[in-house]
Design a protein around this motif. Structure first.
Motif, PDB file in Angstrom:
ATOM      1  N   TYR A   1      72.743  77.195  27.629  1.00 13.87           N
ATOM      2  CA  TYR A   1      71.766  76.595  28.006  1.00 13.87           C
ATOM      3  C   TYR A   1      71.826  75.174  27.165  1.00 13.87           C
ATOM      4  CZ  TYR A   1      69.201  80.488  30.101  1.00 13.87           C
ATOM      5  OH  TYR A   1      69.221  81.455  31.140  1.00 13.87           O
ATOM      6  N   ARG A   2      72.457  75.525  25.893  1.00 10.64           N
ATOM      7  CA  ARG A   2      72.231  74.207  25.165  1.00 10.64           C
ATOM      8  C   ARG A   2      73.442  73.264  25.709  1.00 10.64           C
ATOM      9  NH1 ARG A   2      74.651  76.406  20.581  1.00 10.64           N
ATOM     10  NH2 ARG A   2      72.354  76.953  19.892  1.00 10.64           N
ATOM     11  N   ALA A   3      74.391  73.405  26.147  1.00 10.01           N
ATOM     12  CA  ALA A   3      75.457  72.766  26.873  1.00 10.01           C
ATOM     13  C   ALA A   3      74.865  72.004  28.249  1.00 10.01           C
ATOM     14  CB  ALA A   3      76.701  73.552  27.192  1.00 10.01           C
ATOM     15  N   VAL A   4      74.061  73.036  28.865  1.00 12.01           N
ATOM     16  CA  VAL A   4      73.587  72.231  30.079  1.00 12.01           C
ATOM     17  C   VAL A   4      72.552  71.009  29.763  1.00 12.01           C
ATOM     18  CG1 VAL A   4      71.976  72.742  32.118  1.00 12.01           C
ATOM     19  CG2 VAL A   4      73.796  74.400  31.667  1.00 12.01           C
ATOM     20  N   ALA A   5      71.919  71.471  28.711  1.00  8.86           N
ATOM     21  CA  ALA A   5      70.877  70.272  28.293  1.00  8.86           C
ATOM     22  C   ALA A   5      71.582  69.175  27.804  1.00  8.86           C
ATOM     23  CB  ALA A   5      69.921  70.947  27.233  1.00  8.86           C
ATOM     24  N   ALA A   6      72.857  69.243  27.089  1.00  5.59           N
ATOM     25  CA  ALA A   6      73.480  68.340  26.523  1.00  5.59           C
ATOM     26  C   ALA A   6      74.051  67.266  27.686  1.00  5.59           C
ATOM     27  CB  ALA A   6      74.373  68.587  25.609  1.00  5.59           C
ATOM     28  N   PHE A   7      74.671  67.989  28.913  1.00  5.74           N
ATOM     29  CA  PHE A   7      75.144  67.358  29.699  1.00  5.74           C
ATOM     30  C   PHE A   7      73.941  66.722  30.512  1.00  5.74           C
ATOM     31  CE2 PHE A   7      76.164  67.135  34.398  1.00  5.74           C
ATOM     32  CZ  PHE A   7      77.491  66.997  34.302  1.00  5.74           C
ATOM     33  N   LYS A   8      72.942  67.210  30.809  1.00  2.00           N
ATOM     34  CA  LYS A   8      71.957  66.454  31.514  1.00  2.00           C
ATOM     35  C   LYS A   8      71.221  65.255  30.670  1.00  2.00           C
ATOM     36  CE  LYS A   8      66.794  66.987  32.599  1.00  2.00           C
ATOM     37  NZ  LYS A   8      65.764  68.003  32.959  1.00  2.00           N
ATOM     38  N   LYS A   9      71.356  65.224  29.268  1.00  2.00           N
ATOM     39  CA  LYS A   9      70.991  64.177  28.297  1.00  2.00           C
ATOM     40  C   LYS A   9      71.932  63.132  28.444  1.00  2.00           C
ATOM     41  CE  LYS A   9      69.536  63.225  23.786  1.00  2.00           C
ATOM     42  NZ  LYS A   9      70.741  62.193  23.370  1.00  2.00           N
ATOM     43  N   GLN A  10      73.192  63.596  28.500  1.00  2.00           N
ATOM     44  CA  GLN A  10      74.356  62.563  28.613  1.00  2.00           C
ATOM     45  C   GLN A  10      74.405  61.699  29.881  1.00  2.00           C
ATOM     46  OE1 GLN A  10      77.510  65.007  27.547  1.00  2.00           O
ATOM     47  NE2 GLN A  10      77.575  64.412  25.301  1.00  2.00           N
ATOM     48  N   PHE A  11      74.142  62.647  30.988  1.00  9.30           N
ATOM     49  CA  PHE A  11      74.018  62.067  32.612  1.00  9.30           C
ATOM     50  C   PHE A  11      72.958  60.950  32.462  1.00  9.30           C
ATOM     51  CE2 PHE A  11      73.093  61.457  36.719  1.00  9.30           C
ATOM     52  CZ  PHE A  11      74.073  61.962  37.404  1.00  9.30           C
ATOM     53  N   LEU A  12      71.901  61.354  32.278  1.00  9.23           N
ATOM     54  CA  LEU A  12      70.474  60.545  32.402  1.00  9.23           C
ATOM     55  C   LEU A  12      70.707  59.264  31.251  1.00  9.23           C
ATOM     56  CD1 LEU A  12      67.671  62.907  32.324  1.00  9.23           C
ATOM     57  CD2 LEU A  12      68.730  61.815  34.437  1.00  9.23           C
ATOM     58  N   GLU A  13      71.398  59.343  30.226  1.00  9.91           N
ATOM     59  CA  GLU A  13      71.318  58.254  29.326  1.00  9.91           C
ATOM     60  C   GLU A  13      72.479  57.087  29.951  1.00  9.91           C
ATOM     61  OE1 GLU A  13      72.284  59.577  25.422  1.00  9.91           O
ATOM     62  OE2 GLU A  13      70.131  60.021  24.804  1.00  9.91           O
TER      63      GLU A  13
ATOM     64  N   ASP B   1      81.271  76.691  25.956  1.00  8.73           N
ATOM     65  CA  ASP B   1      81.710  77.616  24.623  1.00  8.73           C
ATOM     66  C   ASP B   1      81.602  76.719  23.537  1.00  8.73           C
ATOM     67  OD1 ASP B   1      82.752  79.648  23.024  1.00  8.73           O
ATOM     68  OD2 ASP B   1      84.738  79.832  23.808  1.00  8.73           O
ATOM     69  N   GLY B   2      80.552  76.617  23.165  1.00 10.36           N
ATOM     70  CA  GLY B   2      80.278  75.470  21.974  1.00 10.36           C
ATOM     71  C   GLY B   2      81.254  75.938  20.679  1.00 10.36           C
ATOM     72  N   ASP B   3      81.182  77.165  20.231  1.00 14.68           N
ATOM     73  CA  ASP B   3      82.041  77.596  19.059  1.00 14.68           C
ATOM     74  C   ASP B   3      83.373  77.968  19.147  1.00 14.68           C
ATOM     75  OD1 ASP B   3      81.906  79.835  20.278  1.00 14.68           O
ATOM     76  OD2 ASP B   3      80.372  80.517  18.594  1.00 14.68           O
ATOM     77  N   GLY B   4      84.010  77.817  20.594  1.00 20.37           N
ATOM     78  CA  GLY B   4      85.136  77.949  20.868  1.00 20.37           C
ATOM     79  C   GLY B   4      85.829  79.481  20.627  1.00 20.37           C
ATOM     80  N   ASP B   5      84.854  80.394  20.533  1.00 21.96           N
ATOM     81  CA  ASP B   5      85.249  81.833  20.251  1.00 21.96           C
ATOM     82  C   ASP B   5      85.698  82.647  21.451  1.00 21.96           C
ATOM     83  OD1 ASP B   5      82.933  82.315  21.613  1.00 21.96           O
ATOM     84  OD2 ASP B   5      81.920  83.456  19.845  1.00 21.96           O
ATOM     85  N   GLY B   6      85.602  82.124  22.645  1.00 23.47           N
ATOM     86  CA  GLY B   6      85.990  82.589  23.975  1.00 23.47           C
ATOM     87  C   GLY B   6      84.932  83.309  24.770  1.00 23.47           C
ATOM     88  N   SER B   7      83.914  83.570  23.964  1.00 22.07           N
ATOM     89  CA  SER B   7      82.619  84.127  24.643  1.00 22.07           C
ATOM     90  C   SER B   7      81.502  82.947  24.825  1.00 22.07           C
ATOM     91  CB  SER B   7      82.041  85.368  23.948  1.00 22.07           C
ATOM     92  OG  SER B   7      83.040  86.364  24.160  1.00 22.07           O
ATOM     93  N   VAL B   8      80.612  83.098  25.569  1.00 21.33           N
ATOM     94  CA  VAL B   8      79.561  82.277  25.783  1.00 21.33           C
ATOM     95  C   VAL B   8      78.219  82.785  25.802  1.00 21.33           C
ATOM     96  CG1 VAL B   8      78.770  80.435  27.372  1.00 21.33           C
ATOM     97  CG2 VAL B   8      81.234  80.712  27.276  1.00 21.33           C
ATOM     98  N   SER B   9      77.515  82.644  24.811  1.00 22.52           N
ATOM     99  CA  SER B   9      76.219  83.113  24.806  1.00 22.52           C
ATOM    100  C   SER B   9      75.300  82.450  25.391  1.00 22.52           C
ATOM    101  CB  SER B   9      75.617  83.150  23.230  1.00 22.52           C
ATOM    102  OG  SER B   9      75.504  81.593  23.086  1.00 22.52           O
TER     103      SER B   9
END
Length: 250
Positions: A214-226, A201-209
């Motif tokens: 997808y953006r959060a998963v991509a960021a997690f993957k990037k951080q993990f690999l780095e 929930d990137g914007d903290g509004d309680g719902s997840v678009s």
């Protein structure tokens, strides 16, 4: 003398970090989970805690800062490489609690050797696309197919049959996060899933678009690999830095 040694080792690390493409040359001999234990298990008890990770990274950040100050105005772009290293350390500190949550099967607050082994398994999986897996999990929770996970849908995901569907998708994928597994108590799995969905929930509004997820998963993957790249290429050197920082060299 210790400071001179540390500065020399830092210079070597920064040179390795600044190398194009290879990031330090030959690949690490040890698998990722063993490198992590070497670097962060500071009391050598066979377990890694968030406190050990934070303390070690703080020490490395301080040493990196010393290198930037000592190399100011020097040739070869050492300051830029030191700045890049410091940024990676800060990112690792932010990322560590999320990663530990996925790995801490027994909710002990520590990562055992057996729990750490997942890192090497996940590393291989992270090198390929996670889009299909992310889509499958999202669709399993998105009951009304409106491309948004409402608070009600997120709550429903914490119990059967949705919880079983999500865990089934994860367990048939090579990534198999240990804390989201049918092998542990359902209540613990549900709590871990709740925490994982909340991170989307990137914007903290309680719902997840869908876009947020997808953006959060991509960021997690990037951080993990780095983080994996940094540890694989400079693990033994980082372990020395950590020891020097903890020893408070004279």
């Amino acid at each position: 003398v210790t400071h001179v040694f540390v500065m020399h080792m830092l210079a070597l690390a920064l040179a390795a970090l600044s190398q194009p493409g290879g990031r330090g040359g030959a690949p690490a001999a040890a698998p990722l989970h063993q490198v992590v234990e070497q670097v962060f298990d500071t009391d050598k008890d066979g377990k890694v805690t968030l406190s050990e990770i934070t303390t070690t990274l703080d020490g490395l950040a301080a040493i990196s800062g010393m290198g930037m100050a000592g190399g100011a105005g020097g040739a070869g772009g050492g300051g830029d490489a030191a700045s890049e290293m410091a940024a990676k350390i800060r990112a690792a500190k932010r990322f560590a609690p999320q990663l530990i949550k996925l790995m801490d099967v027994d909710s002990s607050g520590t990562l055992s050797r057996s729990e750490l082994k997942w890192l090497s398994q996940a590393h291989k999986r992270m090198k390929s696309s996670l889009k299909d897996l992310a889509q499958g999990v999202f669709d399993a929770i998105d009951a009304d197919a409106d491309d948004s996970l409402s608070p009600q849908e997120q709550t429903a995901a914490l119990s059967q049959p949705v919880l079983g569907a999500v865990v089934g998708l994860l367990e048939t994928d090579p990534i198999k996060p240990p804390a989201l597994s049918a092998s542990i108590e359902e209540a613990a799995t549900a709590e871990n899933l709740r925490a994982a969905v909340a991170l989307l929930d990137g914007d903290g509004d309680g719902s997840v678009s869908r876009k947020e997820a997808y953006r959060a998963v991509a960021a997690f993957k990037k951080q993990f690999l780095e983080a994996a790249t940094l540890l694989e290429t400079m693990g033994p050197m980082l372990a020395m830095f950590g020891g020097a920082a903890r020893g408070g060299g004279g």
